[in-house]
Design a protein around this motif. Structure first.
Motif, PDB file in Angstrom:
ATOM      1  N   ASN A 243      -5.266 -33.931 -14.500  1.00 15.91           N
ATOM      2  CA  ASN A 243      -6.479 -33.208 -13.703  1.00 15.91           C
ATOM      3  C   ASN A 243      -6.096 -31.542 -14.151  1.00 15.91           C
ATOM      4  O   ASN A 243      -5.064 -31.352 -13.110  1.00 15.91           O
ATOM      5  CB  ASN A 243      -6.453 -33.442 -12.401  1.00 15.91           C
ATOM      6  CG  ASN A 243      -7.246 -32.655 -11.541  1.00 15.91           C
ATOM      7  OD1 ASN A 243      -8.231 -31.995 -12.187  1.00 15.91           O
ATOM      8  ND2 ASN A 243      -7.041 -32.608 -10.199  1.00 15.91           N
TER       9      ASN A 243
ATOM     10  N   ILE B 245      -9.047 -23.221 -12.551  1.00 15.02           N
ATOM     11  CA  ILE B 245      -9.906 -23.509 -11.652  1.00 15.02           C
ATOM     12  C   ILE B 245     -11.342 -24.056 -12.163  1.00 15.02           C
ATOM     13  O   ILE B 245     -12.022 -24.585 -11.577  1.00 15.02           O
ATOM     14  CB  ILE B 245     -10.133 -22.416 -10.788  1.00 15.02           C
ATOM     15  CG1 ILE B 245     -10.435 -21.193 -11.307  1.00 15.02           C
ATOM     16  CG2 ILE B 245      -9.132 -22.303  -9.457  1.00 15.02           C
ATOM     17  CD1 ILE B 245     -11.107 -20.241 -10.299  1.00 15.02           C
ATOM     18  N   ASN B 246     -11.482 -23.499 -13.580  1.00 15.28           N
ATOM     19  CA  ASN B 246     -12.822 -23.664 -14.099  1.00 15.28           C
ATOM     20  C   ASN B 246     -13.068 -25.078 -14.622  1.00 15.28           C
ATOM     21  O   ASN B 246     -14.201 -25.446 -15.341  1.00 15.28           O
ATOM     22  CB  ASN B 246     -13.350 -22.628 -15.047  1.00 15.28           C
ATOM     23  CG  ASN B 246     -13.515 -21.342 -14.129  1.00 15.28           C
ATOM     24  OD1 ASN B 246     -14.310 -21.571 -13.352  1.00 15.28           O
ATOM     25  ND2 ASN B 246     -12.806 -20.358 -14.469  1.00 15.28           N
ATOM     26  N   ALA B 247     -11.923 -25.835 -14.927  1.00 16.36           N
ATOM     27  CA  ALA B 247     -11.800 -27.000 -15.525  1.00 16.36           C
ATOM     28  C   ALA B 247     -12.450 -28.238 -14.793  1.00 16.36           C
ATOM     29  O   ALA B 247     -11.912 -29.140 -14.517  1.00 16.36           O
ATOM     30  CB  ALA B 247     -10.597 -27.309 -16.019  1.00 16.36           C
ATOM     31  N   SER B 248     -13.786 -28.168 -14.551  1.00 21.75           N
ATOM     32  CA  SER B 248     -14.472 -28.929 -13.577  1.00 21.75           C
ATOM     33  C   SER B 248     -15.110 -30.073 -14.321  1.00 21.75           C
ATOM     34  O   SER B 248     -15.115 -30.076 -15.523  1.00 21.75           O
ATOM     35  CB  SER B 248     -15.433 -27.965 -12.823  1.00 21.75           C
ATOM     36  OG  SER B 248     -16.304 -27.559 -13.648  1.00 21.75           O
TER      37      SER B 248
ATOM     38  N   ARG C 187      -7.352 -29.136 -13.054  1.00 24.45           N
ATOM     39  CA  ARG C 187      -8.266 -28.263 -12.179  1.00 24.45           C
ATOM     40  C   ARG C 187      -6.915 -27.520 -11.237  1.00 24.45           C
ATOM     41  O   ARG C 187      -7.295 -26.481 -10.591  1.00 24.45           O
ATOM     42  CB  ARG C 187      -9.387 -29.009 -11.547  1.00 24.45           C
ATOM     43  CG  ARG C 187     -10.217 -27.967 -11.089  1.00 24.45           C
ATOM     44  CD  ARG C 187     -11.449 -28.576 -10.555  1.00 24.45           C
ATOM     45  NE  ARG C 187     -12.182 -27.691 -10.207  1.00 24.45           N
ATOM     46  CZ  ARG C 187     -13.510 -27.781  -9.665  1.00 24.45           C
ATOM     47  NH1 ARG C 187     -13.721 -29.065  -9.038  1.00 24.45           N
ATOM     48  NH2 ARG C 187     -14.475 -26.965  -9.585  1.00 24.45           N
TER      49      ARG C 187
END
Lengths: 367, 353
Positions: free
Chosen positions: A100, A106-109, A102
């Protein structure tokens, strides 16, 4: 890059740079943000274009390194660069499935992975991404090897389609002001982005125009150059007058928002011209230059304020005083800086630039 | 006689001396007034000094990076503040991971070591690629161009990290080992401040001996003396410039963790103010001079911490601590006016520029 590097080595290097670039573009959220805007409605989004442009541009550089004589090498290196660039995205998606990301980025959604795999999921998406890399490399290679005339036509037409798609929010209201011609909008644009038929139409139109100019342009140019000196001058003046006329009419055509954009452009041009005198002619990197910009706006605000009563004036009558104030502050602050420490004017200017707004904040105009 | 004096002293000089004298008078007057008023006890002053030392030693570590890069390239690396920010910001995620898994309580020293290493590694990587991508292609360009590139690189890095990690303030986890205080010889000293001072001094010592004693350090110094001659002596100039950025980056990364331990938060913009302060420190000490940068950093930290209370409180200025930046930059301007070469600088900055 040194000259004797082999084109393959160069392709690998530049491909790694490309991979880093696309991963960075994805992780800082540009791809996801740009994806909300379609360039061609439901076909290509701006996010895709961003990634594609990176791959195509770098592959083009790789092909250029190989040279026009080695056809196979040029196409091969271009494809290699494209694949390595695409591998960056593939790797990001693969790693993103395992860990994960994220927690850190923060943008690795999940939405980003969806976009990056063309909404097909990782299993099918990763090969597709790699295929996309091959295709963009191939495209760049062919583009490089194509005859210059064709290349120019293709690049101009493609970029005008892209610009029309990106700037749709500005173009649409402007075109809608053109009376009967406003029907162009219906042909060109769909709900979000260019309509497919509009994109194709624009592409063909621009391609024909560029091609036509390419064939006839040189004869027109030679005709102009062949004119006697007096007529050339008249032509120049006429061109200048035409430009001035267009500039004067533009605010009427463009509407409020674009006029404001153009005003800001004009401000920057003026600032740039002024800075060019300081940096370009005097050779001082004056980071505090904007302080004078602040002085000007502050003085004009004071002079045009109604609270001055009798002395309050309009913008145009205040203008000479503002310029005088700018000159005065320039002389006051500039002379000691230049005299005492040549090169060090840069950090002091830096301090001055940040000090001026604070200094003016100390003397608020309202009583 | 009068004629000769008039020739030697320009009106600008007179104005400068007047400004300097006025400021000096204000400082002395303010200090005396504060001391007479006696708002602060000895313990307060000691606290101020210790805090100033801790802050100053962090500035000193960053300032070495500025000064070394100035030494070899004759340019000011304005992106150094961002190199400083990148390390602790990335190491924050490691620290948060340790905190969640309770490693931080069980193995604090090991965890701190890992955090330091991660931070230094990231800063070194950023500094290395910064030089490789942004500055190396501009070697030999007019000196204005790398300077503007540095400003651009600084913005690029700031907003790159904003995009990657988000724009919120992240709170560094508390380290239980560094809570509380020690009493040494009757002086109460907060644990984390003591650790910051000791670690910074150790790092500075290590850096100084690296530059002075090791082969690479010798090569770096020779490149900063004369590039052509060093190249003739078989020194790989490009590699040594890269090494300079690496060493400076390592110092900045370590300083970043110390800064994060002190102020307990990280943010993408956190490099800007310490970067400018460290640049001020490097100029104060005489840019291009490593001991000078260290001295300048510690001096700046002390003045910033003691100055507001000492100089301004007596003048009746309310909340003087908000003006600490003003004091730091006024000092920069004053030093540039009266001693452009800094405390320890022998070289004439103007001449080299």
């Amino acid at each position: 890059m040194n000259q004797d590097q082999s084109p393959w080595r160069y392709a690998v290097n530049i491909g790694l740079i490309g991979a880093l670039t696309v991963v960075m573009l994805a992780l800082i959220g540009m791809v996801a943000a740009f994806n909300k805007r379609d360039i061609i409605y439901k076909v290509v989004t701006m996010g895709d274009t961003l990634l594609l442009l990176t791959a195509v541009f770098l592959s083009f550089l790789a092909a250029k390194k190989a040279g026009r004589d080695q056809t196979l090498t040029a196409i091969g290196t271009a494809i290699l660069t494209g694949v390595i660039t695409a591998a960056g995205i593939a790797l990001l998606v693969a790693v993103g499935q395992l860990i994960n990301l994220r927690m850190m980025f923060i943008n690795a959604s999940p939405a980003l992975y969806q976009i990056l795999t063309f909404y097909f999921g990782p299993k099918l998406g990763i090969p597709l991404v790699l295929l996309g890399g091959v295709l963009s490399g191939l495209f760049a290679g062919v583009l490089y090897l194509a005859p210059p005339m064709l290349r120019k036509t293709l690049i101009t037409a493609l970029s005008s389609v892209m610009i029309a798609g990106v700037l749709q929010d500005m173009l649409r209201p402007v075109i809608s002001l053109w009376g009967p011609l406003a029907k162009i909008n219906l042909f060109l644009f769909a709900a979000n982005g260019l309509a497919f038929k509009g994109a194709v139409g624009l592409f063909v139109l621009v391609a024909l125009l560029v091609y036509g100019w390419g064939r006839k342009g040189s004869t027109v140019k030679s005709k102009v150059v062949g004119l006697p000196a007096g007529q050339q001058r008249t032509l120049k003046i006429a061109t200048m007058l035409a430009i001035v006329f267009v500039l004067l009419v533009l605010p009427k055509i463009l509407g409020l928002f674009l006029s404001e954009v153009l005003t800001i452009v004009g401000l920057y041009v003026l600032l740039g011209l002024g800075l060019n005198i300081v940096v370009g002619f005097a050779g001082l990197l004056d980071l505090g230059y904007v302080a004078f910009f602040a002085v000007g706006s502050y003085v004009v605000a004071v002079l045009t304020s109604p609270e001055l009563g009798f002395f309050s004036m309009g913008f145009w009558s205040a203008l000479p005083f503002v310029m005088a104030a700018g000159i005065l502050s320039g002389v006051l602050l500039g002379v000691p800086v230049v005299k005492s420490f040549g090169f060090w004017s840069c950090p002091t200017g830096c301090g001055r630039g940040s000090a001026a707004p604070r200094a003016s904040a100390k003397f608020p105009i309202s009583a | 006689m009068l004629q000769r004096i008039r020739e030697r002293i320009s009106p600008t000089d007179v104005v400068m001396w007047l400004i300097g004298g006025g400021l000096m008078f204000m400082v002395v007057w303010g200090s005396i007034a504060t001391l007479i008023k006696g708002t602060y006890t000895t313990r307060h002053w000691i606290d101020f000094v210790i805090f100033g030392l801790a802050q100053g030693s962090v500035y000193a570590l960053i300032a070495t990076g500025y000064t070394m890069v100035y030494g070899v390239l004759r340019m000011i690396n304005f992106a150094h503040g961002e190199v400083f920010m990148s390390g602790p910001y990335t190491a924050y995620f490691v620290a948060a991971y340790f905190y969640r898994n309770d490693f931080l309580e069980a193995q604090p020293i090991l965890c701190l070591g890992v955090i330091f290493l991660v931070s230094m590694a990231v800063s070194v990587t950023i500094a290395f690629f910064l030089e490789r991508i942004a500055y190396r292609p501009l070697r030999g360009a007019p000196r204005l161009i790398p300077l503007i590139t540095a400003i651009g690189a600084s913005f690029f890095l700031q907003y790159l990290f904003r995009g990657l990690y988000g724009s919120s303030f992240q709170a560094y986890p508390d380290i239980p080992m560094l809570e509380g205080h020690w009493v040494i010889a009757g002086i109460r000293i907060l644990k984390f401040q003591a650790v910051v001072i000791v670690a910074a001094v150790m790092l500075m010592f290590a850096l100084y001996s690296f530059v002075m004693k090791s082969r690479i350090g010798k090569a770096i110094r020779s490149v900063s003396e004369d590039k052509e001659a060093s190249a003739l002596m078989g020194i790989d100039v490009d590699k040594m410039i890269s090494m300079t950025f690496v060493v400076g980056g390592a110092a900045a990364g370590a300083a970043g963790v110390l800064y994060a331990i002190m102020f307990k938060q990280v943010h993408f913009f956190m490099g800007f103010i310490p970067g400018i302060k460290a640049f001020t420190a490097a100029v104060l000490g005489g840019i291009g001079n490593i001991p000078g940068a260290m001295l300048g950093g510690i001096f700046l930290g002390l003045v910033e911490s003691v100055g507001p209370s000492l100089f301004l409180d007596g003048l009746g200025i309310v909340a003087p601590y908000q003006l600490k930046d003003a004091i730091a930059f006024t000092m920069l301007v004053m030093v540039l006016i009266f001693r452009p070469t800094g405390f320890l600088g022998e070289r004439l900055a103007v001449k080299k520029a």
